[in-house]
Design a protein around this motif. Structure first.
Motif: not given
Length: 62
Positions: A23-46
Motif C-alpha cells: 500500500i502507499p505510505r501516504s495512506d498511513l495515519k497516526g500510529a501506523s505512520k509512527a510505527m512504520e518510521g520507527s520499527m523494523t520489518e521484523k518488529e512489525l511482523e511480530e
C-alpha cells in the motif's frame, strides 16, 4: 513483543504493508505512520502476527 490491543495489531499490519510496498505510505495515519518510521520489518511482523483473541480493542495511554 506482542501487540497489547487489536488497534495496535491493525496499525502494525498497515505499517508492515506499507513497508513491503503493498500500500502507499501516504495512506498511513497516526500510529501506523509512527510505527512504520520507527520499527523494523521484523518488529512489525511480530506485532501484526499477535493472536487477537482476548485482546481489548484499545488500551488506555499511560
Amino acid at each position: 513483543m506482542p501487540a497489547k490491543s487489536k488497534a495496535q495489531q491493525k496499525a502494525a499490519g498497515m505499517a508492515l504493508a506499507a513497508e513491503r510496498g503493498e500500500i502507499p505510505r501516504s495512506d498511513l495515519k497516526g500510529a501506523s505512520k509512527a510505527m512504520e518510521g520507527s520499527m523494523t520489518e521484523k518488529e512489525l511482523e511480530e506485532f501484526a502476527s499477535t493472536k487477537h483473541e482476548g485482546k481489548p480493542e484499545h488500551v488506555a495511554k499511560r
